[in-house]
Design an enzyme around this catalytic site. Structure first.
Site, mmCIF file in Angstrom:
data_model
loop_
_atom_site.group_PDB
_atom_site.id
_atom_site.type_symbol
_atom_site.label_atom_id
_atom_site.label_comp_id
_atom_site.label_asym_id
_atom_site.label_seq_id
_atom_site.Cartn_x
_atom_site.Cartn_y
_atom_site.Cartn_z
ATOM 1 N N ASP B 222 0.792 -1.228 0.000
ATOM 2 C CA ASP B 222 0.000 0.000 0.000
ATOM 3 C C ASP B 222 0.828 1.284 0.000
ATOM 4 O O ASP B 222 1.838 1.375 0.672
ATOM 5 C CB ASP B 222 -0.880 0.022 1.247
ATOM 6 C CG ASP B 222 -1.544 -1.315 1.482
ATOM 7 O OD1 ASP B 222 -1.580 -2.115 0.546
ATOM 8 O OD2 ASP B 222 -1.994 -1.554 2.610
ATOM 9 N N THR B 223 0.319 2.259 -0.721
ATOM 10 C CA THR B 223 0.778 3.637 -0.658
ATOM 11 C C THR B 223 -0.366 4.421 -0.038
ATOM 12 O O THR B 223 -1.517 4.139 -0.351
ATOM 13 C CB THR B 223 1.025 4.145 -2.095
ATOM 14 O OG1 THR B 223 2.181 3.499 -2.597
ATOM 15 C CG2 THR B 223 1.227 5.654 -2.135
ATOM 16 N N VAL B 224 -0.089 5.380 0.804
ATOM 17 C CA VAL B 224 -1.171 6.152 1.429
ATOM 18 C C VAL B 224 -1.266 7.529 0.779
ATOM 19 O O VAL B 224 -0.315 7.997 0.150
ATOM 20 C CB VAL B 224 -0.962 6.296 2.952
ATOM 21 C CG1 VAL B 224 -0.791 4.930 3.600
ATOM 22 C CG2 VAL B 224 0.240 7.197 3.266
#
Lengths: 399, 399
Positions: B222-224
């Site tokens: 994941d990238t936020v």
């Protein structure tokens, strides 16, 4: 279009030279910038780079290897701001960036903030080739762009020397000249505002106040690049740069940035032409307008390169909404369009720039020597606000 | 559109909730990836990030500071792949990247390959703010993107700790699990092909062969990100990521790449809407499609976000000519469109993803608490080949 811009723009098309150039074609540039007395020498190095790429193309080597070889030739020359002789950053280090894009696979390879490597463009070439080998075991994606220490690790794993001296005497002398006052001002400002000590105290202690400094346009330096078509009709593009003088360490410019410093896309089945583009000029301006990809998109969506390129350059660069805060926009684009004609294949080449000068050379496969030229803005035109353009049309044998 | 893709695509619009939300709006996500049992916790951290950003927006702070605060909140949570708890590279280091884009000035700030800094997004925010101060003395252009050691120097000059431990116990455990077989294979392959010794011998000596390894999709992390509208109608976007597991040291992903990880453009005088976009998923896929800018361009050129976003996502991502070699394309986009309506201002929010899941939350200024959800692909849909979409419409008081 602003009225100021319209008054100042100049547009000269030198198109129309039509000769058979075999199956292959290459064009190189040694930068959009401020060339003066060294003109003839810059033309010479562009010709030399063209011939080295052409030698490979005639041996049926790929477009990607040909542009890499041309750019390596320019990197090896001290007079260019790429590889040996690169501009130095504010700490006195040379940190280079380079990119390669292959029009067939559409893979891009880039390196940034890379020191101690003779030919950064060769590392970018290897990154493209490794991507072509497919993913790593267990689906791990191969890197497209590597920077700094990690890029050096990649080089070491591939037997590339990472302790090569790329700092030329001339670059060091220029660095010292520019450094003196610039950094005293900067460091004091930073120190006052942030209440921290400047990092480069040692250099500041040796500085002298009062020296006349360069104008901004003199600080804009050259990026080199090459574009070509190989015997299979594949296109490729490559660029290399030492970045701007006295840049912040670790600063990435457009050359390691996907879509900004180079672009290549083969001719598509839906009859869109093959396009290869390289850019040069003020890094942040080129990056904020994603200039290589934007130029390519414009060229691919129009029939005539000599119409589409100035349209794109004016609308999406000189008058870009992303650059409204910049009084001057310094850039140059060298582009080729490769398409099928009724009696063979055709390469249309065009160059456009808002800098004072743009040095380039080009060559077809059946020509004995490259044609080199120093394109210059008319003295009445303001750099960064006006542009000039030139072009060349070549007919190629069918692939 | 390929027939396979058309059979598998799913498109669900949850649009239509219409409430007054004050003058401000924020939306955040904790990644397009593979969420499972930790769902509720991810929703909680997204809500928390929303509320922290909203607290700033209500104090009339800028959109840029609000998205930075939201992303800092997500970076500080161990469960996200950003800041503390980031994925480790093949050498066992955490190298982060982050970006911020301000829709008013259109400045972009990015950092990459940055270790030992608690909040990389805060550094990207500072880079934007310094660009707003104008050029350095003598026309020197301020940096937009900094990487590696040079980015650390910038942090030190701004009093930011560069020795913060961002490696969590959990990340180190996962690293060791993935590392064992992967790296033995890789290093041996590299060593055989290049006739050089692998660089990470020390780790290889402790490895064991035979462990069952993850599938590729499990390795996608994941990238936020966060997007918002402030009380002056300015939009901004910010993203942060630790990159992919076992990446090559120095690898730059899309989050430090202009146009790929985030995009923000205020409403233009020609009535083009304000747009803010953040992306997540497989880095190289997002970079090669310049996904944030491409999505924004599509949204700005169409009236209806719920039509333009899936159009762009399908045409320019899932069916992109740049990703034809990739069997699966893993990505997610969270976008907002801000426009003037007859009785006030309107924010249209939409999310779309081809990953199994996408966790997000959003909140208007007059709402007591954020709405959070875990959007998931239907079990019958193949991740990387199909997509799902959702949306939300909010009416805002006129600025």
């Amino acid at each position: 279009m602003s009225s100021d811009a319209s008054q100042e723009q100049k547009h000269t098309i030198n198109n129309g030279c039509s000769v058979s150039t075999g199956k292959v074609f290459v064009a190189v540039h040694s930068g959009a910038g401020n060339h003066s007395k060294a003109n003839e020498y810059h033309k010479y190095i562009c010709k030399k780079a063209c011939m080295q790429a052409m030698a490979l193309l005639k041996k049926k080597r790929s477009a990607m290897d040909a542009v890499t070889t041309a750019v390596m030739s320019l990197e090896n020359d001290e007079s260019t701001n790429a590889g040996y002789g690169s501009n130095l950053n504010v700490q006195g280090d040379a940190e280079c960036e380079a990119c390669v894009m292959d029009g067939k696979s559409l893979y891009f390879g880039g390196v940034g903030a890379l020191s101690g490597v003779k030919n950064p463009v060769n590392v970018a070439n290897l990154l493209v080739k490794e991507q072509m080998e497919g993913p790593l075991p267990f689906g791990r994606v191969r890197p497209s762009i590597l920077v700094g220490k990690g890029a050096k690790t990649f080089c070491m794993n591939h037997g590339i020397d990472t302790n090569y001296n790329i700092i030329s005497k001339s670059a060091f002398k220029t660095y010292n000249r520019y450094k003196r006052k610039c950094c005293i001002s900067d460091s004091n400002n930073v120190a006052k505002r942030r209440k921290v000590e400047p990092v480069d105290e040692k250099i500041n202690q040796t500085s002298k106040i009062g020296e006349t400094l360069s104008t901004p346009s003199e600080l804009i330096q050259d990026t080199v690049g090459a574009i070509c078509v190989d015997q299979d009709g594949n296109v490729a593009a490559a660029s290399s740069s030492g970045g701007i003088w006295l840049k912040h360490p670790g600063r990435l410019g457009p050359i390691s940035m996907y879509g900004a410093g180079c672009w290549a896309q083969n001719r598509a089945s839906d009859d869109k032409p093959g396009v290869a583009v390289v850019t040069s000029g003020c890094g942040e301006h080129i990056m904020q307008t994603v200039l290589a990809k934007t130029s390519s998109d414009g060229i691919r969506s129009s029939e005539d390169l000599t119409v589409s390129l100035p349209q794109v350059f004016k609308r999406d660069f000189l008058e870009s909404e992303f650059l409204t805060a910049k009084p001057e926009k310094h850039g140059g684009v060298l582009a080729l369009k490769f398409m099928e004609a009724s009696d063979g294949n055709e390469v249309e080449l065009a160059w456009i720039h808002s800098t004072n000068s743009f040095c380039l050379a080009f060559m077809g496969g059946d020509q004995k020597s490259p044609k080199a030229l120093m394109s210059s803005l008319d003295e009445s035109c303001a750099p960064g606000k006006s542009f000039t353009m030139g072009g060349y049309l070549a007919c190629l044998e069918r692939c």
